[in-house]
Design a protein around this motif. Sequence first.
Motif, short mmCIF file in Angstrom:
data_model
loop_
_atom_site.label_atom_id
_atom_site.label_comp_id
_atom_site.label_asym_id
_atom_site.label_seq_id
_atom_site.Cartn_x
_atom_site.Cartn_y
_atom_site.Cartn_z
N LEU A 157 0.82 -1.21 0.00
CA LEU A 157 0.00 0.00 0.00
C LEU A 157 0.86 1.26 0.00
N VAL A 158 2.02 1.20 0.64
CA VAL A 158 2.92 2.35 0.63
C VAL A 158 4.10 2.13 -0.32
N LEU A 159 4.50 0.88 -0.53
CA LEU A 159 5.67 0.61 -1.36
C LEU A 159 5.42 0.89 -2.84
N VAL A 160 4.28 0.47 -3.35
CA VAL A 160 4.02 0.65 -4.78
C VAL A 160 3.90 2.14 -5.15
N PRO A 161 3.09 2.95 -4.44
CA PRO A 161 3.07 4.39 -4.76
C PRO A 161 4.44 5.05 -4.57
N LEU A 166 9.17 7.49 -7.02
CA LEU A 166 10.62 7.54 -7.19
C LEU A 166 11.03 7.50 -8.66
N THR A 167 10.25 6.80 -9.48
CA THR A 167 10.61 6.70 -10.89
C THR A 167 10.56 8.06 -11.59
N ALA A 168 9.80 9.00 -11.04
CA ALA A 168 9.70 10.34 -11.64
C ALA A 168 10.55 11.36 -10.90
N SER A 169 11.35 10.91 -9.92
CA SER A 169 12.11 11.85 -9.09
C SER A 169 13.43 12.20 -9.74
N GLU A 170 14.01 13.30 -9.26
CA GLU A 170 15.29 13.77 -9.75
C GLU A 170 16.40 12.78 -9.44
N SER A 171 16.34 12.16 -8.25
CA SER A 171 17.41 11.26 -7.84
C SER A 171 17.48 10.03 -8.73
N MET A 172 16.33 9.53 -9.21
CA MET A 172 16.33 8.35 -10.07
C MET A 172 16.82 8.70 -11.48
N GLU A 173 16.41 9.85 -11.97
CA GLU A 173 16.77 10.21 -13.34
C GLU A 173 18.24 10.56 -13.47
N SER A 174 18.84 11.09 -12.41
CA SER A 174 20.24 11.50 -12.48
C SER A 174 21.18 10.46 -11.92
N ASN A 175 20.66 9.26 -11.63
CA ASN A 175 21.44 8.24 -10.95
C ASN A 175 21.77 7.10 -11.92
N THR A 176 23.04 6.71 -11.98
CA THR A 176 23.47 5.61 -12.83
C THR A 176 24.37 4.67 -12.06
N PHE A 177 24.33 3.40 -12.44
CA PHE A 177 25.15 2.40 -11.76
C PHE A 177 26.62 2.71 -12.04
N PRO A 178 27.48 2.69 -11.00
CA PRO A 178 28.90 3.01 -11.20
C PRO A 178 29.58 2.00 -12.11
N THR A 179 30.39 2.48 -13.02
CA THR A 179 31.09 1.61 -13.97
C THR A 179 32.55 1.38 -13.60
N THR A 180 33.08 2.19 -12.70
CA THR A 180 34.46 2.01 -12.25
C THR A 180 34.48 1.83 -10.74
N VAL A 181 35.40 0.99 -10.29
CA VAL A 181 35.52 0.72 -8.86
C VAL A 181 36.25 1.88 -8.19
N LYS A 182 35.68 2.33 -7.08
CA LYS A 182 36.27 3.44 -6.33
C LYS A 182 36.20 3.10 -4.85
N PHE A 183 37.26 3.46 -4.12
CA PHE A 183 37.29 3.22 -2.68
C PHE A 183 37.26 4.57 -1.95
N LYS A 709 -9.03 16.04 -7.60
CA LYS A 709 -8.88 14.88 -6.72
C LYS A 709 -7.58 14.18 -7.09
N TYR A 710 -6.74 13.89 -6.07
CA TYR A 710 -5.45 13.25 -6.35
C TYR A 710 -5.43 11.82 -5.83
N THR A 711 -5.07 10.90 -6.71
CA THR A 711 -4.88 9.50 -6.34
C THR A 711 -3.46 9.11 -6.73
N PRO A 712 -2.60 8.80 -5.77
CA PRO A 712 -1.22 8.45 -6.10
C PRO A 712 -1.16 7.29 -7.08
N PRO A 713 -0.39 7.38 -8.14
CA PRO A 713 -0.25 6.24 -9.06
C PRO A 713 0.23 5.00 -8.31
#
Length: 747
Positions: A157-161, A166-183, A709-713
Amino acid sequence: MYALSNFVIGYYFNLMWLDSVAMLPLVMYGIEQIVKGKSGRFYCLALFYGLWCNYYIGFMLCIFSCLYFLVRWIAETGEYGKSKGKKAWRSRIAKLRPGGGPRVSSGSQEEGLQQEKNETAAPQKAQRKKRGFLRDLGKSCLTFAWSSLLAGGMAALVLVPAFMGLTASESMESNTFPTTVKFYESLAQLLENHMAFLEPVTISSSQVGLNVYCGVATVLLAVLYLFDHEIRLRERLAHYGLCALLLFSFACNIPNYIWHGFHTQNGLPNRFAFIYIAVLLVMAYDALGHLKKYWLPELLFAVAVPSAFLIVRYLDPEQELEGYLFLISLGLLIFYFAFMLIGRYAERLKPSVFSAALTCVLVVEIAANAIYGISQNGSVTRSIYLADQSSYRTMIADQEEDEDSFYRSEVDRQRMRNVTMFVGGNGLVMFNSTMQSSVIDFCDALGIEARTNKNGYLGVTKLMNDVFGIKYVASPSGISDTFYQFEKVDEDGELTLYENENALSLGFMVDDTILDWDTSSEEPLEVQNSFVELATGHEAIFVLDRYIDMADGQNYAIKIPENKQVYMCIDTRVEEIVLNTPEYSKTFSDYTDHLYVINSSDESDLADFTVTLKETQTTVRAEIYTCSNEAYQEVVDELSESQLENVIVDSDTVTGEVEVKEAGTLLLTIPYDEGWTILVDGQKTEFSCVGGALIGVHLEEGSHTIEMKYTPPGLWIGSGLTLLSALLFLGTMVWEKRRRMILDMTK
């Protein structure tokens, strides 16, 4: 020691995390019950609650649950592995004997037959034990998987919305899996964080920092755990392996990225450190419980290893910590070692007395560290937060006597995120993990401070204050009303309230050409000029006056023109800007790439500013714009001719009435979202996206009633999954109860 660890002391301001963090020990207990062949009910409910309270920490609980289930199974499979090992050892010994077979004793014939019978039955017994092991493994894996699935389903009920958001958020759109190893840090630097009286990490701009201190005695006992022969070696190695994996995740960017919900850590590094602390405390607790079983060399080794590490790091010229921190931790290690010796060898000392004394010492240490940590956090006291809240509500209450419609306000004192929400207002500024990327981009295009998941009340022109309906601003006393271009109306405590008489409603009529508004221009005030031209048909009101190529440390003066607003635009982040006028002075040091308001009430006044550039910068260009107050007022007057009135905003609905004088677009300063349903005079109406972020609804001339009327997707899908999972959970409990009853009857 878990509750007062440096993780909690450093990050306790994240109240939304704490419920889920508190669930971790219960999740661990539930997994242990499953591995022992018991019901998964406890684990399921604990994980469900952790996911329900906070999906972010809940995600970490899910990853850890899988790892901890594996660790506990390694620990619980000792009996089968032990038998198998004995059988292999006996087989190897037999092959070394003459004849390559088992040695036959010289006893009676009956003994020989019995021995032969036992040897024949041994493989059958091993086979049965193996089948029993596989059966238990399959049962516990099935219980764990089913319980985990139900926990996630009941929280849908809370996880799906949340996921849809999150799929429309700034953090998801600007986030990519790291391709180089960094410590991020070395192992030695990570291990240093177990020391006492370290300043806890609260915010880290370098993404480096680790809050894992949970008592110096824990370190000694975690080393001593290696020699705990009351616990199987495989169990000890499994726990050490889990700790090693977590330490590696702290240091390496790729596993760190995964633990943080497939996201690069930002500002608050190593947010899963509470998991490492819990595992370490479990190991330490087990080791302490078997204190009487250790030999003196083992105790000496347990204190020697961390002591040697502290001494080596203390002597390292490259380490940056104060020397006294090493000495304090070393002293505590020696003290606890002496305490352990007393507990181990004092025969006349009652265990209850020893436990009580050790408890007192541990509580004193962890509490003292917590008090020190809180004092270093740089936070203000609770009374100050509440004082600001009380002042705001008192001043607003005095102004709301004639208010009957929705409006926005801001508190320009960023002691916390979402401060306007805290005091009870409806703001433009928001910090939210699910904040839409379109809103961030829109604010940035207008010159308003904006970055990942958040924006700020900086760079808001007088026109945009009106457009977004910001009617009041509360600010620390002493700031001139000229800075906000509002009128001072009240003062209470440390806050002063300013009113914007030109603030527009939540919706107002504009020309249909507003649908062509393109906010992709690089110049914020050109974007606002485009809004003016499309919404009202008026000419541009912001005029470029000059460019200034700013050098580091230089001071620049600006003459304030008569009856005009002045703005400075910088689209490149610099180290610091100090702005001075005869009426106020402001210093900007964080996120400096936005608009700046430069105003004064006296046309003869001069304003000046000094810029400090970053080391990599030589010059930075600033643009100075002016805006005629007469031209600005003409635009606002036209926008205010037909506004949404009697606006009522509830948790998921917006209602209002509008008198449309000429057909056009009702521009609603509400973020565009497909979850909205808009009714015009009771009829469902299509709506458009304006400027890439706002809502526009075409209306014909006449009176109209608007209902939104707003219904969260994802809400209905999540609701269905929650209901189904709850029913399956209840059904599982009933099935388990009936199964236990049947088993009891067959015994």
